[in-house]
Design a protein around this motif. Structure first.
Motif, PDB file in Angstrom:
ATOM      1  N   UNK A 139       4.714  15.831  -5.386  1.00 37.16           N
ATOM      2  CA  UNK A 139       4.389  17.003  -4.576  1.00 37.16           C
ATOM      3  C   UNK A 139       2.899  17.121  -4.308  1.00 37.16           C
ATOM      4  N   UNK A 140       2.062  16.740  -5.282  1.00 40.19           N
ATOM      5  CA  UNK A 140       0.614  16.782  -5.068  1.00 40.19           C
ATOM      6  C   UNK A 140       0.213  15.854  -3.930  1.00 40.19           C
ATOM      7  N   UNK A 141       0.847  14.691  -3.880  1.00 40.32           N
ATOM      8  CA  UNK A 141       0.554  13.724  -2.824  1.00 40.32           C
ATOM      9  C   UNK A 141       1.164  14.176  -1.498  1.00 40.32           C
ATOM     10  N   UNK A 147      -5.424  13.632   3.113  1.00 43.52           N
ATOM     11  CA  UNK A 147      -6.332  13.308   2.023  1.00 43.52           C
ATOM     12  C   UNK A 147      -5.883  12.052   1.294  1.00 43.52           C
ATOM     13  N   UNK A 148      -4.573  11.925   1.086  1.00 46.46           N
ATOM     14  CA  UNK A 148      -4.032  10.740   0.411  1.00 46.46           C
ATOM     15  C   UNK A 148      -4.357   9.476   1.209  1.00 46.46           C
ATOM     16  N   UNK A 149      -4.140   9.530   2.509  1.00 46.38           N
ATOM     17  CA  UNK A 149      -4.404   8.357   3.350  1.00 46.38           C
ATOM     18  C   UNK A 149      -5.893   8.024   3.366  1.00 46.38           C
ATOM     19  N   UNK A 150      -6.737   9.040   3.479  1.00 49.03           N
ATOM     20  CA  UNK A 150      -8.179   8.813   3.544  1.00 49.03           C
ATOM     21  C   UNK A 150      -8.726   8.249   2.237  1.00 49.03           C
ATOM     22  N   UNK A 151      -8.296   8.825   1.122  1.00 49.39           N
ATOM     23  CA  UNK A 151      -8.928   8.507  -0.159  1.00 49.39           C
ATOM     24  C   UNK A 151      -8.254   7.393  -0.930  1.00 49.39           C
ATOM     25  N   UNK A 152      -6.943   7.207  -0.760  1.00 50.60           N
ATOM     26  CA  UNK A 152      -6.231   6.345  -1.685  1.00 50.60           C
ATOM     27  C   UNK A 152      -5.577   5.114  -1.082  1.00 50.60           C
ATOM     28  N   UNK A 153      -5.245   5.125   0.184  1.00 50.55           N
ATOM     29  CA  UNK A 153      -4.461   4.014   0.707  1.00 50.55           C
ATOM     30  C   UNK A 153      -5.225   3.067   1.618  1.00 50.55           C
ATOM     31  N   UNK A 154      -6.434   3.418   2.029  1.00 45.94           N
ATOM     32  CA  UNK A 154      -7.210   2.482   2.847  1.00 45.94           C
ATOM     33  C   UNK A 154      -7.792   1.400   1.954  1.00 45.94           C
ATOM     34  N   UNK A 155      -7.920   0.150   2.457  1.00 48.08           N
ATOM     35  CA  UNK A 155      -8.399  -0.957   1.627  1.00 48.08           C
ATOM     36  C   UNK A 155      -9.704  -0.706   0.883  1.00 48.08           C
ATOM     37  N   UNK A 156     -10.717  -0.028   1.479  1.00 56.59           N
ATOM     38  CA  UNK A 156     -11.949   0.186   0.726  1.00 56.59           C
ATOM     39  C   UNK A 156     -11.768   1.033  -0.518  1.00 56.59           C
ATOM     40  N   UNK A 157     -10.670   1.773  -0.632  1.00 55.38           N
ATOM     41  CA  UNK A 157     -10.488   2.677  -1.764  1.00 55.38           C
ATOM     42  C   UNK A 157      -9.624   2.087  -2.859  1.00 55.38           C
ATOM     43  N   UNK A 158      -9.398   0.758  -2.818  1.00 52.04           N
ATOM     44  CA  UNK A 158      -8.506   0.145  -3.794  1.00 52.04           C
ATOM     45  C   UNK A 158      -8.988   0.352  -5.227  1.00 52.04           C
ATOM     46  N   UNK A 204       6.149   3.145  -4.827  1.00 52.06           N
ATOM     47  CA  UNK A 204       7.212   3.847  -4.113  1.00 52.06           C
ATOM     48  C   UNK A 204       6.642   5.000  -3.290  1.00 52.06           C
ATOM     49  N   UNK A 205       5.685   5.722  -3.864  1.00 49.46           N
ATOM     50  CA  UNK A 205       5.074   6.831  -3.139  1.00 49.46           C
ATOM     51  C   UNK A 205       4.244   6.326  -1.965  1.00 49.46           C
ATOM     52  N   UNK A 206       3.539   5.213  -2.133  1.00 46.20           N
ATOM     53  CA  UNK A 206       2.805   4.599  -1.021  1.00 46.20           C
ATOM     54  C   UNK A 206       3.751   4.310   0.140  1.00 46.20           C
ATOM     55  N   UNK A 207       4.893   3.701  -0.185  1.00 43.76           N
ATOM     56  CA  UNK A 207       5.894   3.398   0.843  1.00 43.76           C
ATOM     57  C   UNK A 207       6.395   4.667   1.499  1.00 43.76           C
ATOM     58  N   UNK A 208       6.720   5.669   0.666  1.00 41.39           N
ATOM     59  CA  UNK A 208       7.302   6.903   1.189  1.00 41.39           C
ATOM     60  C   UNK A 208       6.316   7.656   2.077  1.00 41.39           C
ATOM     61  N   UNK A 209       5.049   7.654   1.729  1.00 43.31           N
ATOM     62  CA  UNK A 209       4.058   8.369   2.526  1.00 43.31           C
ATOM     63  C   UNK A 209       3.929   7.771   3.923  1.00 43.31           C
TER      64      UNK A 209
END
Length: 265
Positions: A139-141, A147-158, A204-209
């Motif tokens: 739920x937080x994600x 915010x999740x896409x900007x901070x956590x899923x772009x390659x520079x934020x690995x 799984x959450x990455x996929x779901x988002x």
């Protein structure tokens, strides 16, 4: 009987471990800014405190900008939204990747960590604890898609993603060790199990988002099903790797319907 840590002591240890992860990452980021500037020790310490405070202020402004303008917002737009020049951003962040990592750290410190900490300190049964912790994370994600896409899923934020997984795994390990110790179970595999489950949930959450192909409640159900089944399997052998390897449980037979035909649906 093994010594049993109190829930309060275990929670404090988990919070301290998680806080060290975020502080360590943030300190490493701060030390890269204005590197090589020589100052006396007193002035340098004051400057470091100023940098940390200013980075936090600018990171909070970035979070508001991303929420308002979307995940693809650029540095010019972020600076304008905060009310500073882009030069100011680059004075405290080496690039957009650095800003993304700082944003991820702030997300976990202020939004996810408090909720997870509250969940693992609740005096509830193990199933409720498992489902609640998964629900808190999902739920937080789900509440912060930009915010999740900007901070956590772009390659520079690995790097930030890896450290966030480490943080959550530490919390999960602390909770798992506490509950298993109460059962006099072998906790040797606790870190392995925690990291495996956290990694699976993260993927799984990455996929779901990205896909959003099922409702959020269904996602929580399926992730709980996977995690709880794993925990039940571990508990059946009291955490013993040797006992599991010596007699692995067979796969259950398919259920039989009233007419005697296997139900494969």
């Amino acid at each position: 009987m093994a010594n049993r840590p109190s829930p309060a002591a275990a929670a404090r240890a988990a919070v301290a471990a998680a806080t060290n992860v975020t502080r360590g990452l943030e300190q490493a980021l701060i030390s890269t800014v204005t590197e090589g500037v020589a100052k006396p020790d007193g002035r340098r310490q004051r400057w470091e405190k100023h940098k940390a405070a200013r980075r936090t202020e600018l990171t909070d402004g970035t979070i508001d900008a991303v929420r308002t303008l979307g995940a693809d917002v650029g540095m010019d737009e972020i600076a304008a939204h905060i009310g500073v020049s882009k030069t100011v951003l680059y004075r405290y962040f080496t690039d957009k990747s650095d800003l993304g990592v700082a944003t991820a750290v702030r997300f976990f410190e202020t939004m996810l960590l408090p909720r997870l900490t509250e969940a693992i300190t609740d005096d509830v049964d193990e199933y409720t604890l498992t489902r609640t912790a998964i629900g808190v994370y999902v739920n937080a994600v789900a509440d912060e898609p930009n915010l999740y896409k900007f901070a956590l899923t772009s390659p520079p934020s690995s790097a930030a993603t890896a450290d966030s997984e480490k943080l959550v795994a530490q919390l999960m390990t602390a909770a798992l060790v506490l509950r298993m110790t109460e059962r006099d179970a072998d906790t040797s595999g606790a870190e392995v199990w925690s990291n495996a489950l956290v990694g699976a949930i993260q993927r799984a959450v990455d996929w779901w988002m990205t896909e959003r192909s099922i409702p959020v409640g269904d996602l929580i159900d399926y992730l709980t099903m996977l995690s709880w089944s794993s925990i039940v399997g571990i508990a059946a052998f009291n955490g013993s790797r040797e006992a599991f390897v010596a007699a692995p449980p067979p796969l259950p037979e398919p259920p039989i319907t009233d007419n005697g035909i296997e139900d494969t649906e």
